[in-house]
Every structure is written in C-alpha cells, then in structure tokens.
Design a protein around this motif. Structure first.
Motif, PDB file in Angstrom:
ATOM      1  N   MET A 286      25.568 -79.881  20.460  1.00  0.00           N
ATOM      2  CA  MET A 286      26.949 -79.015  20.943  1.00  0.00           C
ATOM      3  C   MET A 286      27.855 -80.167  21.353  1.00  0.00           C
ATOM      4  N   ALA A 287      28.851 -80.395  20.185  1.00  0.00           N
ATOM      5  CA  ALA A 287      29.939 -81.167  20.813  1.00  0.00           C
ATOM      6  C   ALA A 287      31.469 -80.259  19.815  1.00  0.00           C
ATOM      7  N   GLY A 288      31.340 -79.731  21.132  1.00  0.00           N
ATOM      8  CA  GLY A 288      32.950 -78.272  20.761  1.00  0.00           C
ATOM      9  C   GLY A 288      33.940 -78.884  22.052  1.00  0.00           C
ATOM     10  N   GLY A 289      33.024 -80.136  23.330  1.00  0.00           N
ATOM     11  CA  GLY A 289      33.774 -79.967  24.432  1.00  0.00           C
ATOM     12  C   GLY A 289      35.210 -80.544  24.694  1.00  0.00           C
ATOM     13  N   VAL A 290      36.719 -80.477  25.573  1.00  0.00           N
ATOM     14  CA  VAL A 290      37.492 -81.487  25.604  1.00  0.00           C
ATOM     15  C   VAL A 290      37.544 -82.623  26.098  1.00  0.00           C
TER      16      VAL A 290
ATOM     17  N   MET B 104      32.610 -94.572  24.075  1.00  0.00           N
ATOM     18  CA  MET B 104      32.604 -95.120  25.728  1.00  0.00           C
ATOM     19  C   MET B 104      31.932 -95.534  26.698  1.00  0.00           C
ATOM     20  N   LEU B 105      30.610 -96.124  25.786  1.00  0.00           N
ATOM     21  CA  LEU B 105      30.008 -97.198  26.651  1.00  0.00           C
ATOM     22  C   LEU B 105      29.423 -98.642  26.384  1.00  0.00           C
ATOM     23  N   GLY B 106      30.463 -98.780  25.231  1.00  0.00           N
ATOM     24  CA  GLY B 106      30.718-100.209  24.387  1.00  0.00           C
ATOM     25  C   GLY B 106      29.654-100.475  24.131  1.00  0.00           C
ATOM     26  N   THR B 107      28.917 -99.992  23.356  1.00  0.00           N
ATOM     27  CA  THR B 107      27.576-100.231  22.662  1.00  0.00           C
ATOM     28  C   THR B 107      27.440-100.279  21.270  1.00  0.00           C
ATOM     29  N   GLY B 108      29.007 -99.963  20.950  1.00  0.00           N
ATOM     30  CA  GLY B 108      29.264-100.101  18.801  1.00  0.00           C
ATOM     31  C   GLY B 108      28.573 -98.525  18.776  1.00  0.00           C
ATOM     32  N   ASP B 109      28.442 -97.640  19.098  1.00  0.00           N
ATOM     33  CA  ASP B 109      27.659 -95.977  18.768  1.00  0.00           C
ATOM     34  C   ASP B 109      29.005 -95.230  19.470  1.00  0.00           C
ATOM     35  N   THR B 110      29.141 -94.185  19.118  1.00  0.00           N
ATOM     36  CA  THR B 110      29.806 -93.152  19.528  1.00  0.00           C
ATOM     37  C   THR B 110      28.611 -91.739  20.500  1.00  0.00           C
ATOM     38  N   LEU B 111      29.114 -91.577  21.407  1.00  0.00           N
ATOM     39  CA  LEU B 111      28.484 -90.533  22.062  1.00  0.00           C
ATOM     40  C   LEU B 111      27.433 -89.547  21.011  1.00  0.00           C
ATOM     41  N   ILE B 112      28.570 -89.032  20.385  1.00  0.00           N
ATOM     42  CA  ILE B 112      27.865 -87.744  19.391  1.00  0.00           C
ATOM     43  C   ILE B 112      26.494 -88.882  18.068  1.00  0.00           C
TER      44      ILE B 112
ATOM     45  N   LEU C 278      21.777 -79.103  13.431  1.00  0.00           N
ATOM     46  CA  LEU C 278      23.119 -78.855  12.665  1.00  0.00           C
ATOM     47  C   LEU C 278      23.626 -78.948  14.405  1.00  0.00           C
ATOM     48  N   ILE C 279      25.106 -79.345  14.566  1.00  0.00           N
ATOM     49  CA  ILE C 279      26.138 -79.697  15.147  1.00  0.00           C
ATOM     50  C   ILE C 279      26.754 -78.650  15.083  1.00  0.00           C
ATOM     51  N   LEU C 280      27.188 -78.358  16.889  1.00  0.00           N
ATOM     52  CA  LEU C 280      28.233 -76.810  16.800  1.00  0.00           C
ATOM     53  C   LEU C 280      28.919 -77.583  17.778  1.00  0.00           C
ATOM     54  N   THR C 281      30.791 -76.792  16.907  1.00  0.00           N
ATOM     55  CA  THR C 281      32.128 -77.698  17.284  1.00  0.00           C
ATOM     56  C   THR C 281      32.935 -76.536  16.584  1.00  0.00           C
ATOM     57  N   ASN C 282      33.909 -77.407  17.589  1.00  0.00           N
ATOM     58  CA  ASN C 282      35.310 -77.186  17.295  1.00  0.00           C
ATOM     59  C   ASN C 282      35.877 -76.927  15.584  1.00  0.00           C
ATOM     60  N   GLU C 283      35.842 -76.337  14.838  1.00  0.00           N
ATOM     61  CA  GLU C 283      36.913 -75.878  13.712  1.00  0.00           C
ATOM     62  C   GLU C 283      36.974 -77.479  13.147  1.00  0.00           C
ATOM     63  N   ARG C 284      38.263 -77.239  14.602  1.00  0.00           N
ATOM     64  CA  ARG C 284      39.499 -78.788  14.326  1.00  0.00           C
ATOM     65  C   ARG C 284      38.440 -80.615  14.201  1.00  0.00           C
ATOM     66  N   TYR C 285      37.010 -80.590  14.880  1.00  0.00           N
ATOM     67  CA  TYR C 285      36.345 -81.636  14.848  1.00  0.00           C
ATOM     68  C   TYR C 285      35.813 -81.387  13.296  1.00  0.00           C
ATOM     69  N   ASN C 286      35.223 -80.825  12.506  1.00  0.00           N
ATOM     70  CA  ASN C 286      34.491 -80.921  11.644  1.00  0.00           C
ATOM     71  C   ASN C 286      34.859 -82.452  10.376  1.00  0.00           C
ATOM     72  N   ASP C 287      35.832 -83.035  10.581  1.00  0.00           N
ATOM     73  CA  ASP C 287      36.318 -83.941   9.037  1.00  0.00           C
ATOM     74  C   ASP C 287      35.817 -85.665  10.483  1.00  0.00           C
ATOM     75  N   LEU C 288      35.461 -85.309  11.937  1.00  0.00           N
ATOM     76  CA  LEU C 288      35.372 -85.799  13.076  1.00  0.00           C
ATOM     77  C   LEU C 288      33.823 -85.878  12.782  1.00  0.00           C
TER      78      LEU C 288
ATOM     79  N   PRO D 205      22.955 -81.160  24.725  1.00  0.00           N
ATOM     80  CA  PRO D 205      25.453 -81.335  24.301  1.00  0.00           C
ATOM     81  C   PRO D 205      25.027 -83.064  24.380  1.00  0.00           C
ATOM     82  N   SER D 206      26.704 -83.366  23.117  1.00  0.00           N
ATOM     83  CA  SER D 206      26.315 -84.238  22.485  1.00  0.00           C
ATOM     84  C   SER D 206      26.632 -85.507  23.291  1.00  0.00           C
ATOM     85  N   ASP D 207      27.137 -85.566  24.526  1.00  0.00           N
ATOM     86  CA  ASP D 207      27.970 -86.307  25.513  1.00  0.00           C
ATOM     87  C   ASP D 207      26.916 -86.972  26.966  1.00  0.00           C
ATOM     88  N   HIS D 208      25.655 -86.825  26.774  1.00  0.00           N
ATOM     89  CA  HIS D 208      25.327 -87.243  27.802  1.00  0.00           C
ATOM     90  C   HIS D 208      23.903 -89.093  27.025  1.00  0.00           C
TER      91      HIS D 208
END
Length: 359
Positions: free
Chosen positions: A10-14, A33-41, A58-68, A114-117
């Motif tokens: 799940m990767a659609g939250g703001v 966010m943690l400064g590890t070199g990897d994003t949360l996703i 599968l990555i569930l996200t808002n269409e505006r984040y497709n490219d990201l 969730p993609s951000d834990h």
C-alpha cells in the motif's frame, strides 16, 4: 519460493504529519526518512521479496505516483503497479487487487502491507507472515499481525483477542477504536490487547467471498470488471468505475463483520513511522539526545531535538529542547515535539495563506 504467495504493498497515502518533507506530490514513502540510503518503499519491497516472488508483488498507489514507483522500484513492471484514480480508503483498493490476483491464481494467498513501516528484524517478520500464509492456505480465515503494546498509546487502534486461546494465532474478539489514555491503560492491564499494525494476510478467495457477503454493492461494482482485469482494457474500466466505490476502510468494511479472524502477536519490533516523534524514537541520538538526518548540526545546549535538513547543510541549534526542526527548500518548520499532532493543522494554515505549492 512459493508461487502462490502474493504481496500488495500500500503506497497511496500522503503522510501529511511528516510535512514539510512529505508533500502531496512526493509523500513520505518515497523518501529516505531514516537516512539509510533506501526510501521507505524500497525497504518494504526488499523485505517482501525475501519470501514473495518479485513478479507477485503489486504496488497499490495513486495514479499521480506511478512514475515515482517505477523510478524507485526498477524491478517492478508497469502491470504490477495498480493505480487508483481517486482516493477511496483501503477497502476498495484491496478488493480490486484481490480480484486481479484471483484471476491470475485462484490459489493465491496475499499479504497486505503498508509501504512506510519500520521493521528491524526482517527474518522474524518473514517467519510470522509465512506462518499466517500456511494457515490461510488450509482454512478460510483472515489473519492479521498485532504488536504487543509497550505503553498506553492513544494513536493506534487495538485488537482484542480471546484470552483463553493458547495457540500462536489467536481468535480475535473485536477490533477497538483508538482509545483515550485511561482506556488504553485498561487495555494493557487486561493483557489480551495488541496494537493494530494494519498488516493482513488471507487467501484471495477468502477475502473476495468476505466482500461478497459483507459488502455486496462494492463487490458487484468491482466484479463487473472481471473480464477487463489484467488486460489492456482494465485502465478504462477502473477510471470510469473506481470513483463510484464507497470510501471505507477494510476495518469497517470487513474486519468488524467477520467472525473468522485470527491475530498473530508479532515477534519483531515495529514502528508505523507516523510522526516526527516516532521517527525520532527509532534514530540514533548524539550525546545530547538529538536525532539528526542528513544535515551537519552544531548543537549549543540543545537537547532532545529531531533535526532534518538538506544533505551537507550546516544547521546551528542553540538552546532548543524537544523540538522538531525540518528544513526543505522554501519551507522551514520549527515546532515543539509535544505539538507534532498539530502539523496537519499547521499545513492547512500554510495552504490557506500561500496556496498548495508547498503542500
């Protein structure tokens, strides 16, 4: 690796409580966010690919984040990115993903995560999830992971399980809303309450049947697109019909109705990274208790602060104690940690005064 295992990330939250780093155009799951070199996703994807085939994620996200998504997860193909044309909470997107997986593999079992834990012991996480997968392959049950509470947190929902159940997976009695402080203390005293981590495991047939039973209107809407799923016509169907879906969470839609839910008390440390304070708790601190991400900080009598700025930027903090200091391009946030829950309101005031360009 089991080909029947699937993951829905799940990767659609703001993530507005992480403003000004997290914005509607580039939310927190796409930041390191943690400064590890990897994003949360990226961290979540790597965690899941240890026991789920990459092509089954599968990555569930808002269409505006497709490219990201495609930029940050280069192993993912476009057809694995499930795009929501409108924000409709968790139930519609989970049903949509489940129907897509069911069409590919009726024997599939899926984890929704969730993609951000933040999860440190990834081996323990994989072991816990696999135990739930195995249960869901054998029985028509819904499973969730619960976190043993360490303090009376009022920011999480709770899962109450049957006290007399001595199995690893425990029968859920009910889901409880975010409590006040006194109620949270009572939950901890009773000893059969867990934090709801929002991580679910079930067979695709089981969850689809649950929607058919408890959410017949929602089920009928998405089932009408069965012919189009996983084809070139899927996008047109979803763009037309997804906005018609009821805005409802999976908790309200299914979990509060089902009588076949089991919870596994997690054996791993967990943090939902929902606020700057929760991030502060997980970061290493300097000798004055300051947590610093990216920046070079000169601390003069400053204690207990959460400081984040652009890479290689020098930030001087003099005399501040227990503050959040976040510097991002045109925005500088200086806020007491005790008022971190007010950041959403602060963001609303910024939008009112300056428009959406910084939101």
């Amino acid at each position: 690796m089991n080909k029947n295992y699937y993951a829905v990330l799940m990767a659609g939250g703001v993530g507005s409580r992480f403003w000004p780093i997290s914005t509607s155009e580039n939310p927190k799951q796409f930041h390191d966010m943690l400064g590890t070199g990897d994003t949360l996703i990226q961290k979540t994807f790597k965690r899941l690919e240890q026991f789920v085939p990459i092509e089954n994620i599968l990555i569930l996200t808002n269409e505006r984040y497709n490219d990201l998504v495609l930029e940050q997860l280069p192993l993912v193909k476009q057809e694995q990115v499930v795009l929501e044309p409108a924000m409709r909470n968790t139930a519609p997107c989970i049903l949509y993903a489940a129907l897509k997986i069911q069409k590919m593999n009726p024997n599939g079992v899926m984890i929704v995560a969730p993609s951000d834990h933040w999860i440190e012991d990834e081996a323990a996480f994989a072991k816990d999830v696999t135990l739930c997968f195995e249960r869901c392959e054998k029985e028509e049950v819904l499973c969730t992971l619960g976190i043993t509470p360490t303090f009376p947190n009022t920011g999480f929902g709770y899962i109450e399980y049957e006290k007399e159940d001595d199995g690893r997976l425990k029968k859920v009695r009910q889901f409880r809303e975010k409590p006040n402080y006194e109620m949270a203390k009572e939950f901890l005293d009773q000893g059969n309450f867990l934090w709801n981590a929002g991580i679910f495991i079930w067979g695709v047939d089981t969850i689809v049947n649950a929607f058919k039973r408890y959410q017949p209107t929602q089920f009928a809407l998405f089932e009408s697109g069965l012919l189009y799923y996983n084809t070139a016509d899927e996008s047109d169907f979803i763009k037309e019909n997804y906005p018609k879906a009821e805005n409802i969470s999976i908790d309200y839609a299914i979990l509060e109705n089902s009588k076949s839910i089991f919870v596994l008390p997690a054996t791993f440390d967990w943090n939902d990274l929902g606020t700057w304070g929760s991030l502060y708790d997980k970061l290493d601190k300097d000798e004055s208790g300051n947590a610093i991400v990216n920046s070079e900080v000169v601390s003069l009598g400053a204690k207990g602060n959460m400081v984040r700025g652009p890479k290689d930027k020098i930030i001087v903090v003099d005399g501040l104690e227990d503050y959040i200091v976040v510097d991002r391009k045109e925005v500088l946030l200086i806020c007491p940690k005790a008022k971190e829950q007010d950041i959403k309101q602060i963001l609303a005031k910024v939008k009112d005064q300056f428009g959406d360009k910084h939101a």
